[in-house]
Each structure stands twice: as structure tokens, then as C-alpha cells.
Motif scaffolding. Sequence first.
Motif, PDB file in Angstrom:
ATOM      1  N   UNK A 155       6.917   3.186  20.920  1.00  0.00           N
ATOM      2  CA  UNK A 155       5.977   4.322  20.282  1.00  0.00           C
ATOM      3  C   UNK A 155       6.167   4.015  18.834  1.00  0.00           C
ATOM      4  N   UNK A 156       6.864   3.139  18.278  1.00  0.00           N
ATOM      5  CA  UNK A 156       7.159   2.731  16.958  1.00  0.00           C
ATOM      6  C   UNK A 156       5.983   2.017  16.256  1.00  0.00           C
ATOM      7  N   UNK A 157       5.339   2.431  15.290  1.00  0.00           N
ATOM      8  CA  UNK A 157       4.113   2.030  14.570  1.00  0.00           C
ATOM      9  C   UNK A 157       4.320   0.992  13.422  1.00  0.00           C
ATOM     10  N   UNK A 158       3.737   0.045  13.196  1.00  0.00           N
ATOM     11  CA  UNK A 158       3.864  -0.693  12.148  1.00  0.00           C
ATOM     12  C   UNK A 158       3.251  -0.084  11.040  1.00  0.00           C
ATOM     13  N   UNK A 159       3.561  -0.069   9.473  1.00  0.00           N
ATOM     14  CA  UNK A 159       2.818   0.375   8.556  1.00  0.00           C
ATOM     15  C   UNK A 159       2.787  -0.402   7.225  1.00  0.00           C
ATOM     16  N   UNK A 160       2.160   0.064   6.336  1.00  0.00           N
ATOM     17  CA  UNK A 160       1.960  -0.427   4.992  1.00  0.00           C
ATOM     18  C   UNK A 160       2.322   0.552   4.079  1.00  0.00           C
ATOM     19  N   UNK A 161       3.420   0.247   2.894  1.00  0.00           N
ATOM     20  CA  UNK A 161       3.665   1.485   2.061  1.00  0.00           C
ATOM     21  C   UNK A 161       3.511   0.818   0.659  1.00  0.00           C
ATOM     22  N   UNK A 162       2.435   1.473   0.045  1.00  0.00           N
ATOM     23  CA  UNK A 162       2.233   1.004  -1.444  1.00  0.00           C
ATOM     24  C   UNK A 162       3.170   1.174  -2.366  1.00  0.00           C
ATOM     25  N   UNK A 163       3.923   0.406  -2.947  1.00  0.00           N
ATOM     26  CA  UNK A 163       4.923   0.619  -4.232  1.00  0.00           C
ATOM     27  C   UNK A 163       4.338   0.153  -5.142  1.00  0.00           C
ATOM     28  N   UNK A 164       4.650   0.525  -6.347  1.00  0.00           N
ATOM     29  CA  UNK A 164       3.989   0.262  -7.556  1.00  0.00           C
ATOM     30  C   UNK A 164       3.876  -1.161  -7.853  1.00  0.00           C
ATOM     31  N   UNK A 165       5.049  -2.105  -7.622  1.00  0.00           N
ATOM     32  CA  UNK A 165       4.840  -3.459  -7.979  1.00  0.00           C
ATOM     33  C   UNK A 165       4.397  -4.393  -6.670  1.00  0.00           C
ATOM     34  N   UNK A 166       4.384  -3.823  -5.627  1.00  0.00           N
ATOM     35  CA  UNK A 166       4.025  -4.670  -4.224  1.00  0.00           C
ATOM     36  C   UNK A 166       3.668  -3.828  -3.015  1.00  0.00           C
ATOM     37  N   UNK A 167       2.874  -3.916  -2.125  1.00  0.00           N
ATOM     38  CA  UNK A 167       2.842  -3.309  -1.018  1.00  0.00           C
ATOM     39  C   UNK A 167       3.958  -3.815  -0.106  1.00  0.00           C
ATOM     40  N   UNK A 168       4.724  -3.072   0.729  1.00  0.00           N
ATOM     41  CA  UNK A 168       5.665  -3.544   1.597  1.00  0.00           C
ATOM     42  C   UNK A 168       5.122  -3.151   3.116  1.00  0.00           C
ATOM     43  N   UNK A 169       5.311  -4.107   3.937  1.00  0.00           N
ATOM     44  CA  UNK A 169       4.962  -3.866   5.520  1.00  0.00           C
ATOM     45  C   UNK A 169       6.237  -3.649   6.246  1.00  0.00           C
ATOM     46  N   UNK A 170       6.063  -2.609   6.908  1.00  0.00           N
ATOM     47  CA  UNK A 170       7.368  -2.195   7.705  1.00  0.00           C
ATOM     48  C   UNK A 170       6.600  -2.515   9.268  1.00  0.00           C
ATOM     49  N   UNK A 171       7.036  -3.865   9.673  1.00  0.00           N
ATOM     50  CA  UNK A 171       6.554  -4.453  10.927  1.00  0.00           C
ATOM     51  C   UNK A 171       7.450  -3.881  12.039  1.00  0.00           C
ATOM     52  N   UNK A 172       6.924  -3.312  12.953  1.00  0.00           N
ATOM     53  CA  UNK A 172       7.575  -2.620  14.066  1.00  0.00           C
ATOM     54  C   UNK A 172       8.178  -3.781  14.751  1.00  0.00           C
ATOM     55  N   UNK A 173       9.578  -3.737  15.150  1.00  0.00           N
ATOM     56  CA  UNK A 173      10.046  -4.770  15.716  1.00  0.00           C
ATOM     57  C   UNK A 173      10.593  -4.596  16.936  1.00  0.00           C
TER      58      UNK A 173
END
Length: 195
Positions: A60-78
Motif C-alpha cells: 500500500x506504500x506509494x512512490x512520490x516526488x517531493x519538490x525541494x528548493x534545490x532539487x526534487x526528491x523521489x521517494x521510491x516505494x521499496x
Amino acid sequence: MRAAWIPPIVLGFALAGCGDPAPAPAQPAGTSLEGDAALIASAQAISDQIGGCTRPDDSTVESKVVGLESAPIVLLACSQDKFSYTHRLFAIRAAQKPELLSLPDYDANGMFATDQASMAELDAGTGVLTTFRKGAEHGRCGSEARYQWDGERFDLQELHWQDCASAPESGPPFPIVWPPQQGVETDPNGATPAP
């Protein structure tokens, strides 16, 4: 002469007031922005090459992208088990492949680096990442950490840990192991390096 910049939301209201079509409705919370799927797929391809990140079919864990000021971060469900889940974190830099990030963590053997953040939460406004790695289902042991994004990596700010063999009846907060507390000596040449 340069035109003055008008924020899109103000421009949208101005146009709507003139009889032009109304701006598109706000995107519902929890949905991906355009381009997020491509970033996630790119990170997934790298993760698949590395291996060691098996997401169950019923996860049920989702991958998502979080936009930070200097770079987007992908949180890839593992991975996911009955009491926790992990994400792999990837920094997205212009014209480069997603960069897999590692984080310092702690267990009974000392400090170690991991490429899987357990139960990670990333605040887009502050760049603060928090993690909680359960050592057992009851959650009364394991590690919890706070990291700060510095534009290049997540810098460890604080790390707590509790051994499962001596876990109290209640859960966190666990005893702090980083930074070393006053009066505690750290051998810089020891087997447990500072992060």
C-alpha cells in the motif's frame, strides 16, 4: 521595457473576472504532478538495476516526488512488511540520471549507511526528513532520525536508537546516539565512524 511579473494565481483571477475561461481547478491532494510519473519510472529503473528493493504485490506504500528548493526528491516505494515500509531516495538534478542517496543509521553493531529510509517523511517546506526503523513489531526499539537537506544530501541532525533486548514498555523517544552527548567520548578511529 520589461513587463512586470504577475503571479499566476492573480492573473487567473483577473482573467476569470473578465469573462475568460476559469483557471483549471486545483489538483486534489495526494495526486501526482505532471512529470512525476516519469521521474518515478526513471528512479525505478535504477533501483531495479541495483536490486535489493522488492515491493510486494499487495503493498500500500506509494512512490512520490517531493519538490525541494534545490532539487526534487523521489521517494521510491521499496519494501513493506507487516509493521513497516521503506523508500529509496533519489535526488533529481538537471540533465542527469536520478542519484540514489544513502543515509547514516545505527544498530547494535554501530553506524552504517543505508539506501533505504524506513517510514520516511519529507517536509517540502523545510527540507527535513524524518525516519523511524522499527526493530520489532511493537515499535519499542529501533532507530529514529532527523536529517536536513543541504542542497546536495541529507545531513544527519539527530539519531536515536534503542536495543530490542532492553526495550522499555513504551516506545520512542529512544536514547540519543548522534550527536554524541556531553561527557561521551567518540573514538574517531574506532569501528563506529561518525556520519
